[in-house]
Design an enzyme around this catalytic site. Sequence first.
Site, PDB file in Angstrom:
ATOM      1  N   ASN A  60       0.865  -1.178   0.000  1.00  0.00           N
ATOM      2  CA  ASN A  60       0.000   0.000   0.000  1.00  0.00           C
ATOM      3  C   ASN A  60       0.906   1.233   0.000  1.00  0.00           C
ATOM      4  OD1 ASN A  60       0.623   0.821   2.732  1.00  0.00           O
ATOM      5  ND2 ASN A  60      -0.876  -0.645   3.480  1.00  0.00           N
ATOM      6  N   GLU A  63       3.260   1.633   3.048  1.00  0.00           N
ATOM      7  CA  GLU A  63       4.386   0.684   3.038  1.00  0.00           C
ATOM      8  C   GLU A  63       5.422   1.084   1.988  1.00  0.00           C
ATOM      9  OE1 GLU A  63       1.891  -3.345   4.309  1.00  0.00           O
ATOM     10  OE2 GLU A  63       1.911  -2.685   2.214  1.00  0.00           O
ATOM     11  N   ASP A 130      -6.770  -8.217   0.486  1.00  0.00           N
ATOM     12  CA  ASP A 130      -6.846  -9.636   0.126  1.00  0.00           C
ATOM     13  C   ASP A 130      -7.634  -9.822  -1.166  1.00  0.00           C
ATOM     14  OD1 ASP A 130      -5.412 -10.422   2.393  1.00  0.00           O
ATOM     15  OD2 ASP A 130      -7.221 -10.552   3.604  1.00  0.00           O
TER      16      ASP A 130
END
Length: 179
Positions: A60, A63, A130
């Site tokens: 993301n 990160e 996910d």
Amino acid sequence: MKTALASAQALVISDYDKGVVTPRILAEVLPAAYGRLPVLIDPKIRNFDSYRPATLVTPNHHEALRLANLEEDSDASLQTAARMIRARLGCDAVLITRGDRGMVMFEGERDPVHVATAAREVYDVTGAGDTVIATLAAALAAGASLTEAAVLANQAAGIVVGKLGTATASAEEVLASIQ
């Protein structure tokens, strides 16, 4: 492991930083799969340098900026971060998810591809990441390009965040959202 990989169409490593995904496991699995099937990584910083080789890494924006030691959450900073991630891992592409700002794909020497968010109303973001990586894997296994897979993943995530609680997006819902 090698028996399971022999019949797999894609490999997804979704690292939750709980101690299950270790550098030793990654060193065994990733080289055995890469080049034969799409290898997708949803990374965490602790194991970052062990995510090689890989087809696609999906951090993301927080990160990605942290990994590149950057602070400004801008298109230019994310492009710099993606370049640094690709160089550090030698991966084929980086897809940075940006929440309500969609996602951006960095592949090879091509210009970044921005995919606008597909969410209409956001009720719960649980499971969105996910959903993104699972949809990417399914699309790539079916022969989609990285950009096509990102568009489908974005549509699926838009459906999921529009539902309460942990939810899924069916193939029918994704197709209907595109038409």
